[in-house]
Write a protein that holds these residues in place. Structure first.
Motif, PDB file in Angstrom:
ATOM      1  N   SER A  81      28.751  41.070  44.503  1.00  0.00           N
ATOM      2  CA  SER A  81      29.857  40.768  43.598  1.00  0.00           C
ATOM      3  C   SER A  81      31.169  40.569  44.354  1.00  0.00           C
ATOM      4  O   SER A  81      31.993  39.753  43.960  1.00  0.00           O
ATOM      5  N   PHE A  82      31.369  41.285  45.480  1.00  0.00           N
ATOM      6  CA  PHE A  82      32.643  41.129  46.186  1.00  0.00           C
ATOM      7  C   PHE A  82      32.723  39.818  46.949  1.00  0.00           C
ATOM      8  O   PHE A  82      33.787  39.436  47.419  1.00  0.00           O
ATOM      9  N   ARG A  84      31.747  36.920  45.528  1.00  0.00           N
ATOM     10  CA  ARG A  84      31.819  35.814  44.575  1.00  0.00           C
ATOM     11  C   ARG A  84      33.268  35.478  44.208  1.00  0.00           C
ATOM     12  O   ARG A  84      34.086  36.379  44.056  1.00  0.00           O
ATOM     13  N   PRO A  85      33.567  34.202  44.030  1.00  0.00           N
ATOM     14  CA  PRO A  85      34.937  33.795  43.684  1.00  0.00           C
ATOM     15  C   PRO A  85      35.218  34.004  42.200  1.00  0.00           C
ATOM     16  O   PRO A  85      35.637  33.103  41.494  1.00  0.00           O
ATOM     17  N   VAL A  86      34.980  35.214  41.752  1.00  0.00           N
ATOM     18  CA  VAL A  86      35.024  35.510  40.325  1.00  0.00           C
ATOM     19  C   VAL A  86      35.826  36.781  40.138  1.00  0.00           C
ATOM     20  O   VAL A  86      35.746  37.687  40.963  1.00  0.00           O
ATOM     21  N   ASN A  87      36.631  36.849  39.086  1.00  0.00           N
ATOM     22  CA  ASN A  87      37.280  38.115  38.748  1.00  0.00           C
ATOM     23  C   ASN A  87      37.061  38.424  37.278  1.00  0.00           C
ATOM     24  O   ASN A  87      36.875  37.529  36.470  1.00  0.00           O
ATOM     25  N   THR A  88      37.071  39.703  36.989  1.00  0.00           N
ATOM     26  CA  THR A  88      36.751  40.138  35.639  1.00  0.00           C
ATOM     27  C   THR A  88      37.903  40.945  35.062  1.00  0.00           C
ATOM     28  O   THR A  88      38.499  41.749  35.770  1.00  0.00           O
ATOM     29  N   PHE A  90      38.021  43.753  32.610  1.00  0.00           N
ATOM     30  CA  PHE A  90      37.014  44.605  32.005  1.00  0.00           C
ATOM     31  C   PHE A  90      37.457  45.086  30.626  1.00  0.00           C
ATOM     32  O   PHE A  90      38.651  45.236  30.356  1.00  0.00           O
ATOM     33  N   GLY A 108      43.175  43.148  45.121  1.00  0.00           N
ATOM     34  CA  GLY A 108      42.295  42.028  45.481  1.00  0.00           C
ATOM     35  C   GLY A 108      42.898  41.180  46.598  1.00  0.00           C
ATOM     36  O   GLY A 108      42.195  40.725  47.496  1.00  0.00           O
ATOM     37  N   ARG A 153      45.913  41.590  37.338  1.00  0.00           N
ATOM     38  CA  ARG A 153      45.137  41.967  38.512  1.00  0.00           C
ATOM     39  C   ARG A 153      44.021  40.952  38.776  1.00  0.00           C
ATOM     40  O   ARG A 153      43.626  40.718  39.917  1.00  0.00           O
ATOM     41  N   ALA A 154      43.512  40.348  37.689  1.00  0.00           N
ATOM     42  CA  ALA A 154      42.439  39.367  37.857  1.00  0.00           C
ATOM     43  C   ALA A 154      42.998  37.986  38.215  1.00  0.00           C
ATOM     44  O   ALA A 154      42.527  37.357  39.155  1.00  0.00           O
ATOM     45  N   ASN A 157      44.427  36.674  41.807  1.00  0.00           N
ATOM     46  CA  ASN A 157      43.517  36.223  42.854  1.00  0.00           C
ATOM     47  C   ASN A 157      43.157  34.746  42.728  1.00  0.00           C
ATOM     48  O   ASN A 157      42.432  34.223  43.557  1.00  0.00           O
ATOM     49  N   PRO A 159      40.969  33.214  40.805  1.00  0.00           N
ATOM     50  CA  PRO A 159      39.535  33.024  40.969  1.00  0.00           C
ATOM     51  C   PRO A 159      39.130  31.671  40.385  1.00  0.00           C
ATOM     52  O   PRO A 159      39.808  31.156  39.492  1.00  0.00           O
TER      53      PRO A 159
END
Lengths: 399, 305
Positions: A81-82, A84-88, A90, A108, A153-154, A157, A159
């Motif tokens: 998961s770290f 991947r160019p993806v942020n979540t 939550f 991040g 925070r997401a 980055n 993403p």
């Protein structure tokens, strides 16, 4: 994603034959999905339908039993998961309690060794209008503020793909509306691909370009919000996305433009282009707001379907519109939404009414009628609650 | 409005100052205060007074008079400084090894074993189980295992991993080993209680934000388990620094491994040099207090003090 670089634009997400089995049950079966770059995509479904699992698979927090995940054409199935160019964002926000808001947002960036993480974190906090609280701890913020920090925070980055796991679930209605607008604005501004998981149909319809309705690990239907609403393919979609009146009957005649269905002796016409099944037993439906109430039997009109007579069994006023429940013998109870164009209801409980709707507004479902459950309208409890409240109000006023 | 009635009725009517001076709270605190005065303050004052005593002129061994002989302190420091240094370095080493061994264990029980509650309880019981046997017996058992004739030492010698003249008991290794072994449960249990509450969603969030598993551990797991680390290290370090069983010649130690506890014991029971024993005790307490306050301050967990 390479260290020290931002994604310059959103990326496509492609799920190919994804299957996820947990011991004892299958969360997702054979899921194929393509989300074009830069779109706002909503996965809509009830809890337990597999939508959050899908999101976690894309984020890399779960591994698929089989199938492939591609982001921007790159197979990321075997990436951690770290990587991947993806942020979540939550559902629980998961803001680190031991760090300040600023450090949370810069986390991040620091991990990816981006230049000047603090300045970029401040920028992201300005975007969500929380820069003045940068040095607080997350616990000192309200739920709405925490949600915005999680979002900052997401997105800080940049993403290629942003995943939103029911991030607005814990907010009150007014804040939710505000955040929906903000999210949509941010998405359009930064041009990222958003994958939004929610069980709130209204949220999905107002925010997303494309909605996929998920049920029991499968996608029932996918399309633009309006298309999904106006032309649902299955009974599940018809009832999960708003309310529907559904009828079942055999097709009695077919012309080049329409089919006619016999619903307990009443002939209902559905345009051929709006019917998924054209022979045998079919389920057809119409949205409650498309129905018109008549106090007298309407004059026959080829362009309108007529149902009735029925009896009004419940009237509930909800400001903009009034909801009527009409029991039609042999058919069942129908829901009608009528706009309050005049003062007072158009019909009272016990009145005999007819219902009509434009033939163009009907739709035919793809379900096997045997499988299509008649969803009971959930209005009775609401009415009871309203009655309770009004009696309580009078009681309080008397006291 | 009807609700306005309630807001005035429930307005606080009690004066906060009056509540703070409530005699009930004092009364309830009385047993605790009495206990502390009787069993902590009195011995402490007595210890302090003893540490300044001077030998009675023409008196027998073990006869002392109250005085202010601060030289007792300089004397014990000059005589016993190797023991003081040894005590703290052994305690530090034991704390370090206990932490290194306990953390993965506590992490496994508290985080990884969450899916299997039965395994979790079983492992916890295994951690606590040694408490059912006397501390002395367990240490004696290790003495047997490490003795020159034991299977372990004989095998190591046969494999040439140990020289023919080498010993295990009486070395720094066996003392630190004994301390580590005996205090592992004190380290594991506080670590377990914080790790058991660790929300794995923070770890997922860390992973999602490009932190490798090692970075997540360093930046998220360790800071979030800091209260457990601090509590565990204190519960290990403080008693280990004053321990006199493991380092004793009767157990795992030797002449060259004597710690402060052994010196205090010898001065008190054998040499009957009560002022020296008291001065050493005060030094031990003070050094521990200073080290602990600096440590707690630096680790940012003041709420534990």
């Amino acid at each position: 994603m390479a260290a020290g670089a931002f994604a310059d634009r959103g990326a496509d997400l492609e799920l190919v034959g994804i299957e996820k089995r947990f011991p004892g049950f299958t969360a997702i079966e054979n899921l194929n999905l393509t989300i074009p770059a830069g779109s706002f995509f909503a996965l809509l479904g009830p809890s337990g339908c597999g939508k959050t699992t899908t999101l976690r698979l894309v984020a890399g927090l779960e591994e698929p039993t089989s199938g492939r995940i591609l982001i921007g054409g790159t197979d990321v199935t075997n990436q951690k998961s770290f990587q991947r160019p993806v942020n979540t964002v939550f559902q629980s926000y998961a803001l680190f309690p031991h760090m300040t808001v600023l450090e949370n947002v810069a986390f991040g960036l620091r991990r990816r060794k981006i230049n000047d993480p603090v300045a970029k974190a401040h920028e992201a906090l300005l975007l969500v209008e929380l820069d003045h609280l940068a040095h607080r701890k997350p616990q000192q913020l309200s739920g709405g503020q925490q949600q915005r920090v999680a979002l900052a925070r997401a997105i800080v980055n940049r993403p290629a793909l942003l995943l939103l796991d029911e991030p607005l679930g814990a907010l009150d209605l007014k804040l939710r509306r505000q955040m929906q607008l903000e999210l949509k604005t941010i998405q359009e501004e930064v041009g990222l691909t958003f994958l939004h998981v929610t069980h709130d149909q209204e949220e999905a319809m107002t925010m997303a370009d494309t909605i996929a309705v998920m049920n029991k690990g499968r996608i029932e239907q996918m399309g633009e919000p309006q298309q999904l609403y106006e032309l649902p393919k299955t009974a599940f979609v018809a009832n999960f996305l708003g309310q529907s009146n559904l009828f079942t009957g055999p097709v009695v005649s077919t012309t080049s433009t329409a089919i006619a269905v016999d619903v307990s002796g009443q002939k209902i016409v559905v345009p051929l282009g709006r019917a998924h099944r054209v022979s045998g037993e079919v389920t057809i439906g119409v949205r409650p707001e498309k129905l018109t109430l008549h106090k007298d039997a309407p004059i026959h009109d080829a362009g309108r379907n007529v149902m009735g007579p029925g009896r009004v069994i419940d009237v509930s006023f909800s400001g903009v519109s009034t909801q009527y429940l009409v029991a039609v013998p042999g058919v069942g109870t129908l829901v009608v939404f009528a706009q309050n164009m005049a003062f007072g209801p158009a019909a009272h409980v016990g009145a005999q009414v007819w219902l009509s709707w434009n033939v163009e507004h009907g739709f035919g479902l793809d379900d096997d009628p045997a499988d299509a459950p008649r969803f009971e309208a959930d209005l009775d409890t609401k009415t009871i609650a309203q009655q309770r409240r009004s009696s309580l109000v009078t009681e309080l006023e008397e006291a | 409005m009807a609700f306005a009635v309630f807001s005035t009725a429930t307005a606080p009517s009690t004066d906060p100052v009056a509540r703070r001076r409530s005699p009930v709270a004092l009364f309830l605190l009385l047993p605790g205060i009495l206990y502390l005065v009787l069993f902590f303050l009195t011995p402490l004052v007595s210890l302090l007074l003893t540490s300044f005593q001077t030998p009675r002129e023409f008196g027998d061994i073990g006869q002392y008079d109250y005085a202010f002989r601060w030289q007792n302190y300089t004397e014990v420091i000059t005589t016993y400084w190797p023991h003081i240094v040894r005590s703290f370095s052994y305690a530090l080493a034991a704390t370090f090894f206990a932490l290194v061994i306990s953390y993965p264990l506590a992490y496994f029980i508290g985080v990884k074993a969450r899916k299997w509650p039965l395994l979790q309880s079983l492992m916890l019981v295994l951690v606590i189980a040694p408490f059912f046997i006397s501390f002395l017996l367990r240490t004696l058992a290790w003495k047997q295992l490490f003795s020159d004739e034991s299977f372990v030492v004989q095998s190591l010698k046969a494999l040439s991993l140990l020289g023919p003249e080498a010993h295990v008991t009486g070395t720094a290794f066996s003392v630190i080993f004994g301390l580590t072994y005996n205090f592992i449960p004190f380290m594991t249990l506080p670590l377990y209680t914080t790790l058991e509450r660790l929300d794995v969603r923070y770890l997922e969030a860390g992973n999602d934000l490009y932190a490798s598993p090692f970075q997540v551990f360093r930046k998220v797991t360790i800071p979030l388990s800091m209260p457990g680390i601090v509590a565990g290290t204190l519960l290990t370090f403080i008693p280990a620094a004053g321990d006199y069983i493991n380092a004793s010649r009767d157990f795992l130690g030797g002449t060259g491994t004597q710690m402060m506890g052994n010196v205090i014991e010898a001065n008190f029971l054998v040499l009957q040099n009560y002022p020296s024993a008291a001065a050493l005790s005060i030094i031990l307490m003070t050094v521990i207090l200073v080290i602990v306050s600096i440590y707690v301050k630096r680790s940012g967990t003041e709420e534990l003090l």
